[in-house]
Structures are given as structure tokens and as C-alpha cells.
Design a protein around this motif. Structure first.
Motif, PDB file in Angstrom:
ATOM      1  N   CYS A  32     -37.807 -45.390 -14.584  1.00  0.00           N
ATOM      2  CA  CYS A  32     -38.474 -46.678 -14.731  1.00  0.00           C
ATOM      3  C   CYS A  32     -39.962 -46.557 -14.384  1.00  0.00           C
ATOM      4  CB  CYS A  32     -37.796 -47.710 -13.832  1.00  0.00           C
ATOM      5  SG  CYS A  32     -38.018 -49.428 -14.368  1.00  0.00           S
ATOM      6  N   LEU A  87     -43.441 -46.527 -16.796  1.00  0.00           N
ATOM      7  CA  LEU A  87     -44.454 -47.552 -16.560  1.00  0.00           C
ATOM      8  C   LEU A  87     -45.871 -46.978 -16.555  1.00  0.00           C
ATOM      9  CD1 LEU A  87     -45.517 -50.348 -15.726  1.00  0.00           C
ATOM     10  CD2 LEU A  87     -44.956 -49.753 -13.347  1.00  0.00           C
ATOM     11  N   ILE A 143     -41.944 -53.440  -9.369  1.00  0.00           N
ATOM     12  CA  ILE A 143     -40.940 -52.573  -9.969  1.00  0.00           C
ATOM     13  C   ILE A 143     -40.084 -51.953  -8.863  1.00  0.00           C
ATOM     14  CG2 ILE A 143     -42.541 -50.591  -9.979  1.00  0.00           C
ATOM     15  CD1 ILE A 143     -41.164 -49.636 -12.554  1.00  0.00           C
ATOM     16  N   VAL A 187     -41.243 -55.249 -13.987  1.00  0.00           N
ATOM     17  CA  VAL A 187     -40.784 -54.302 -15.002  1.00  0.00           C
ATOM     18  C   VAL A 187     -39.445 -53.742 -14.562  1.00  0.00           C
ATOM     19  CG1 VAL A 187     -41.190 -52.029 -16.014  1.00  0.00           C
ATOM     20  CG2 VAL A 187     -43.056 -53.664 -15.881  1.00  0.00           C
ATOM     21  N   VAL A 219     -40.243 -57.283 -18.075  1.00  0.00           N
ATOM     22  CA  VAL A 219     -39.961 -56.330 -19.151  1.00  0.00           C
ATOM     23  C   VAL A 219     -38.579 -55.775 -18.846  1.00  0.00           C
ATOM     24  CG1 VAL A 219     -40.689 -54.259 -20.371  1.00  0.00           C
ATOM     25  CG2 VAL A 219     -42.405 -55.769 -19.336  1.00  0.00           C
ATOM     26  N   GLU A 232     -41.150 -46.582 -22.545  1.00  0.00           N
ATOM     27  CA  GLU A 232     -42.604 -46.641 -22.387  1.00  0.00           C
ATOM     28  C   GLU A 232     -43.237 -47.556 -23.432  1.00  0.00           C
ATOM     29  OE1 GLU A 232     -46.375 -43.743 -23.295  1.00  0.00           O
ATOM     30  OE2 GLU A 232     -44.597 -42.822 -22.424  1.00  0.00           O
ATOM     31  N   ILE A 261     -42.573 -51.219 -22.644  1.00  0.00           N
ATOM     32  CA  ILE A 261     -43.398 -51.683 -21.524  1.00  0.00           C
ATOM     33  C   ILE A 261     -44.825 -51.936 -21.993  1.00  0.00           C
ATOM     34  CG2 ILE A 261     -44.363 -51.066 -19.271  1.00  0.00           C
ATOM     35  CD1 ILE A 261     -41.846 -49.362 -18.800  1.00  0.00           C
TER      36      ILE A 261
END
Length: 371
Positions: free
Chosen positions: A296, A300, A322, A335, A346, A353, A356
Motif C-alpha cells: 500500500c 502510494l 494510510i 489511501v 482511495v 499505483e 492512487i
């Protein structure tokens, strides 16, 4: 090969370079018993070609297999589990490992599909994949590259591919460094071949490869990672799991007394200084991260880099949250699935990627139009 030695070779014929390097290191003598079950652990973090700077070049593993089979070793397995969010099977195909399996008659063991057991790893109970227990001699083949959370990743962190996905998530909840160190107290690496061909110095998922055309070998993962810190302009103390692993007896950080030598020279290659990795440091100021998983967070930061290159990141007026620490909480901008309670999220576990980038770009442009 002695514990304080690191051998290096430069060139562009990667398969031949590996065979030369292993001969110099007398690997067959280290393995001994011809009936040994040998495991090869590459880095197939995600389905991206090695030239992208994230995964182990298949030519290196091919060279290892050819060397081993030349000396009569037939019980050879490749073991790996991609990071959470990607499937190992896809990485195997994209990275060309399916062709290696067919060509040389070795087996590939997907650690995402393997059963697991709990083991005391230097005083910490961790879940390890069962297939690891069947290996007599483990050859670790990591990529020398940067990491958005731990600064560097190489020999020690590459062992994360030998634990189930559930444990990988648990590692991030525990803060990564301590469990990585203890994992290496529970899984012994017998030999290390480092892919220093074109690793990305900023992002573990690649995208900004820095060509060095070098392969290294050693037997001490702590010493290897200490040397990687030196090459990437860090002190070992800046990567806590290295010091913790030394304290657990995994290896030594004594780089001053290391015997580092270049062998089998092919052309005019020198130890050129690597550039400083700066992108992650610059981008972190826009993020509030609590216990995020590598995939993750790893997706980002490159997305933020793209926004920065388009001069959009400066228009972001909120920090991006996040990580698992935001589960069940609310906020403005997040995110990943863990921030699904936020006003703008998101979604995905992990979101890709490109996703995002597109959704944050839309968020920024909409906010900018309102102003």
C-alpha cells in the motif's frame, strides 16, 4: 568463504558472472552433501520485470541452477511469496521464472499457497511457511534497493517472502524492524547472492532503476546489509533491524574488518559511488503513516512522485493518511481499505499505483477549482 568476506563481480553477462562468482566462493564445498535439498529465494515482490529495478534477474537464478546441477545437485527448489496485494503466480510469469522451472526441471513453491507453522524466532513467535523447514541449504538472492519504510532492503528483509500473508500484515502492525530481525533468527541463510544490477534506490517496487551491473556474494546477511547501507549513504544504525539482528547473533556489522574484493573482472568496471536517494524523504512530508503494509505504502509514494512531477502535489492541502492504524477511524483524506471511513478514500487492499495517482489527482483538481 569466510564470514567477513564479500565478493563482487561486474559485467553484463549475468549468468556467466554468477557461475564465476560461485566458483570463486567454492559454493559446492560449502553445501557438501550431494543429497541436500537446496532452496533458492529470489525477490519477486510484484509482477514487474527485473529491468524495472524491483525483482531478481532470472539470469542470476539461472546461473545458480546451472552451477548446482553441474556439481550434481538435483534437489533444487525456488521459494517465494509476493507482497500482499499481488499474486506470486503473476510475478513468476512476468519475471520469467516459469521458463526457468520448465528448462531446468526445478520446482517453484508459492509461499502464498503454502501451509505454515509457528516458531520461536529468538524469543518472538512468528508464522513461517512449512516448506522452509524442508530446506537443507538456503540461497538468498535479494535485490539491492531502497525501501520507502526501512530505507534499504536486501538480505535480511528478503526473508519476508517466506512467511504467510497474514504474518506480513502482522509485521507492519509490529513496526517491521523488530520482527524482521527476529525472523532472521528463525530462518538461517546459508549463502547470499545479491542482485546489484539495476535496483531502484527509492522505491522497493521499482520504476527508477540505477544501473550498476554488479552481483555480490557473501554468507553473513547482517554484514551484507551493513555494506548496502554504506553504498546507499546510510549508517547501519539508521536501519534498526540490522542492529537488532546483530544483537540476536544473526551476523556482524563490522564493516571495518570486512574483506571486500572484486573478482572475475569483465571490462573496465569500478566501484562508482551511488547517488543519494531523495525522493522518499521529500514525499514523506505529505503522508501520515501508521502501520501501513509495504504494498500500500509502496504504491502510494510513486503515485505522489508523478503528482509532484506534474506540479500538483504542492496544491494538496491535507496530509494523506494510510495504514492499519486508521481502521475504524474517520478523517479527511486516506489511501487504502483501512481508511474507508474517511471523507475521501482511495479504496483497495492495496489500491494500484495508477488508481492512487488518478484519484488523488481528481481530488486535488476538484479542491483547487473550488478555491
Amino acid at each position: 568463504m569466510e564470514k567477513n568476506q564479500i565478493f563482487k563481480i561486474y559485467g553484463t553477462d549475468y549468468k556467466q558472472m554468477v557461475r564465476t562468482l560461485l566458483k570463486e566462493c567454492h559454493l559446492a564445498e560449502q553445501i557438501g552433501d550431494i543429497n541436500s535439498r537446496i532452496g533458492i529465494k529470489p525477490n519477486l515482490v510484484s509482477p514487474s520485470e527485473a529491468s524495472w529495478g524491483a525483482t531478481t534477474h532470472p539470469e542470476i537464478v539461472e546461473g545458480i541452477i546451472e552451477y548446482l546441477q553441474k556439481y550434481g545437485y538435483t534437489r533444487i527448489s525456488i521459494l517465494e511469496g509476493s507482497w500482499v496485494g499481488d499474486k506470486t503466480a503473476e510475478a513468476v510469469e512476468v519475471c520469467g521464472y516459469d521458463k526457468l522451472v520448465q528448462k531446468y526441471g526445478v520446482e517453484f513453491l508459492d509461499m502464498q499457497k503454502d501451509s505454515f507453522h509457528m516458531k520461536d524466532c529468538g524469543g518472538m513467535e512468528l508464522a513461517l511457511c512449512d516448506s522452509v523447514s524442508d530446506i537443507d541449504f538456503l540461497i538468498n538472492v535479494p535485490v539491492l534497493k531502497g525501501h520507502c519504510q526501512t530505507k534499504i532492503t536486501c538480505a535480511l528483509k528478503n526473508m519476508k517472502g517466506l512467511i504467510p500473508n497474514k504474518e506480513k500484515k502482522h509485521f507492519h502492525a509490529m513496526g517491521l524492524h523488530k520482527p524482521i530481525a527476529h525472523l532472521n533468527a528463525g530462518i538461517h541463510q546459508d549463502f547470499i547472492v545479491v542482485d546489484h544490477i539495476c535496483g531502484d534506490l527509492d522505491f522497493e517496487d521499482g520504476g527508477n532503476p540505477v544501473v550498476r551491473n554488479c552481483i555480490m556474494a557473501g554468507v553473513d546477511p547482517v554484514l551484507i546489509d551493513t555494506y548496502v547501507c554504506y553504498l546507499l549513504h546510510y549508517k547501519a544504525e539508521e536501519v534498526p533491524y540490522i542492529i537488532m539482528a546483530e544483537q540476536l547473533g544473526v551476523g556482524s556489522t563490522d564493516l571495518e574488518n570486512a574483506d571486500i574484493r572484486i573478482c572475475g573482472q569483465d571490462g573496465d568496471w569500478t566501484d562508482r559511488e551511488l547517488p543519494y536517494a531523495q525522493k522518499v524523504v521529500e514525499l514523506k512530508d505529505t503522508v501520515e503513516e501508521v502501520e501501513s503494509c509495504s504494498a500500500c505504502y509502496g504504491y502510494l509514494l510513486p503515485a505522489l512522485q508523478r503528482l509532484k512531477e506534474e506540479q500538483l502535489l504542492d496544491k494538496l492541502d491535507k496530509r494523506i493518511c494510510i495504514g492499519q492504524g486508521y481502521r475504524g477511524k474517520s478523517g479527511e483524506l486516506g489511501v487504502g481499505l483501512c481508511t474507508s471511513g474517511f471523507a475521501f478514500c482511495v479504496k483497495g487492499c492495496p489500491p494500484a499505483e495508477g488508481q492512487i495517482y488518478e484519484e488523488l489527482k481528481r481530488y486535488i483538481l476538484e479542491k483547487d477549482n473550488i478555491k
